[in-house]
Scaffold this motif. Structure first.
Motif, PDB file in Angstrom:
ATOM      1  N   ALA A 261      31.612 -16.864   4.904  1.00  0.00           N
ATOM      2  CA  ALA A 261      30.329 -16.845   4.202  1.00  0.00           C
ATOM      3  C   ALA A 261      29.216 -17.401   5.080  1.00  0.00           C
ATOM      4  O   ALA A 261      28.114 -16.842   5.148  1.00  0.00           O
ATOM      5  CB  ALA A 261      30.430 -17.647   2.903  1.00  0.00           C
ATOM      6  N   SER A 265      27.346 -13.649   6.274  1.00  0.00           N
ATOM      7  CA  SER A 265      26.376 -13.215   5.272  1.00  0.00           C
ATOM      8  C   SER A 265      24.979 -13.656   5.673  1.00  0.00           C
ATOM      9  O   SER A 265      24.785 -14.782   6.148  1.00  0.00           O
ATOM     10  CB  SER A 265      26.715 -13.799   3.895  1.00  0.00           C
ATOM     11  N   MET A 272      27.954 -14.520  -0.758  1.00  0.00           N
ATOM     12  CA  MET A 272      29.325 -14.024  -0.727  1.00  0.00           C
ATOM     13  C   MET A 272      29.998 -14.152  -2.082  1.00  0.00           C
ATOM     14  O   MET A 272      29.862 -15.168  -2.768  1.00  0.00           O
ATOM     15  CB  MET A 272      30.160 -14.783   0.311  1.00  0.00           C
ATOM     16  N   ALA A 274      34.109 -12.884  -3.640  1.00  0.00           N
ATOM     17  CA  ALA A 274      35.381 -12.340  -3.166  1.00  0.00           C
ATOM     18  C   ALA A 274      36.374 -12.287  -4.316  1.00  0.00           C
ATOM     19  O   ALA A 274      36.134 -12.861  -5.391  1.00  0.00           O
ATOM     20  CB  ALA A 274      35.929 -13.194  -2.014  1.00  0.00           C
ATOM     21  N   LEU A 283      35.752  -8.246  -0.710  1.00  0.00           N
ATOM     22  CA  LEU A 283      34.723  -9.146  -0.211  1.00  0.00           C
ATOM     23  C   LEU A 283      33.369  -8.449  -0.294  1.00  0.00           C
ATOM     24  O   LEU A 283      33.237  -7.285   0.103  1.00  0.00           O
ATOM     25  CB  LEU A 283      35.026  -9.525   1.239  1.00  0.00           C
ATOM     26  N   LEU A 285      29.406  -9.119   0.906  1.00  0.00           N
ATOM     27  CA  LEU A 285      28.530  -9.946   1.735  1.00  0.00           C
ATOM     28  C   LEU A 285      27.110  -9.388   1.688  1.00  0.00           C
ATOM     29  O   LEU A 285      26.874  -8.236   2.083  1.00  0.00           O
ATOM     30  CB  LEU A 285      29.016  -9.973   3.193  1.00  0.00           C
TER      31      LEU A 285
END
Length: 332
Positions: A261, A265, A272, A274, A283, A285
């Motif tokens: 993260a 990101s 982030m 997940a 995931l 981002l």
């Protein structure tokens, strides 16, 4: 023209560039010039028409004579922008058709789908609670492949929610971006024993509010308490079976997830979410810049080397993520 290898992921690509890309550059430049001329012509026509109508509205209009011209020129500018973007999109597609196949072959059996026709398991991502509900979906630049024996797919996504007023009048509708960034599906060595969501922590009231509006599993699943202060500061975990989730995700994995993260990101830890479902790790981002962006319409093809370095950097991201998921420091 030659390609200078800079990053580890690019090592060995220079001969590929000479054999497969360099011979195409002259043809690509001719295509760019053609599309650029068309974009200028179409945009110019839109602006000229708007200017002519604006002049007529001034000469024959009544009342506040400047309102009409301002509105007409605004619409003309919008039309010019749209027509320009259409040719720019065509040019970017032409570049991708030439550039991406040799890059993907060089990196080892990657497949590239600019239009994302094979889609992405977006319904699973939404049902897990990684993303909010939306009714406008734009997917592009889908990559599928394998790294370190781990299969993955990734795609650029722009998800929006359009709402209307009670009168169902299109003029009263509004649109909000729900998510803009990259979505990943990565194989896991052992199937998850329970659906798991790792979501942003909005505080006690914010979490309850999100749970109230959540659909599917997501925040409606029981909260999972973990002994990891930094993780708990930024995220909250939910799972159908909290005990199974705690046993499946050791503290070391949470360390690696936080590192992903922070480093991958554009919005850091806030960008982030997940989750796990059966044999897949999902995931999301957030990302402000475009993914695999190729070919500015005003940029000569002779400057392609810089764009190629950016393409390799974009593709290196999934390798760094998988390295971290394996518990290793990124190598690319």
């Amino acid at each position: 023209m030659e390609f200078t290898e800079k990053a580890p992921i690019e090592e060995g690509f220079a001969p590929v560039f000479q054999d497969r890309l360099a011979p195409e550059l002259e043809r690509l430049e001719e295509t760019r010039q053609t599309l650029l001329a068309k974009a200028k012509r179409h945009a110019g026509i839109a602006l000229a028409v708007a200017a002519a109508l604006s002049l007529l509205s001034v000469v024959y209009g009544s009342g506040d004579v400047w309102v009409g011209p301002i509105v007409l020129m605004a619409f003309g500018g919008l039309a010019a922008w749209f027509l320009w973007r259409r040719q720019a999109h065509r040019w970017s597609g032409s570049m991708a058709e030439v550039v991406m196949p040799p890059v993907c072959d060089f990196l080892g059996g990657l497949s590239y789908d600019r239009a994302a026709l094979d889609r992405f398991p977006l319904d699973r991502v939404v049902s897990l609670g990684l993303l909010d509900e939306h009714n406008r979906t734009s997917l592009q630049d889908r990559i599928e492949g394998s790294y370190r024996g781990t299969g993955f797919e990734m795609v650029e996504a722009h998800l929006r929610r359009r709402t209307r007023s009670a009168g169902d009048d299109d003029d009263d509708s509004s649109e909000k971006t729900v998510f803009k960034g990259l979505l990943f599906r990565i194989d896991v060595p052992e199937p998850a024993p329970t659906p798991i969501l790792i979501a942003r922590d909005f505080g006690s009231f914010g979490n309850k509010l999100n749970a109230f509006f959540a659909s599917g599993r997501g925040r409606n699943m029981p909260r999972v308490e973990v002994d990891h202060p930094e993780f708990e500061q930024h995220f909250e975990m939910h799972a159908e079976d909290p005990e199974a989730a705690r046993g499946y995700l050791p503290p070391e994995f949470l360390d690696n997830l936080i590192a992903i993260a922070k480093h991958e990101s554009d919005e850091g830890l806030a960008g982030m979410t997940a989750g796990f479902q059966r044999d897949s790790f999902y995931l999301a981002l957030a990302r402000k810049t475009d993914f695999l962006e190729l070919g500015g319409l005003r940029q000569p093809v002779g400057e392609i080397e810089g764009e190629l370095h950016e393409v390799f950097e974009d593709l290196a991201m999934v390798r760094r993520i998988i390295d971290r998921l394996h518990g290793d420091a990124p190598e690319v």
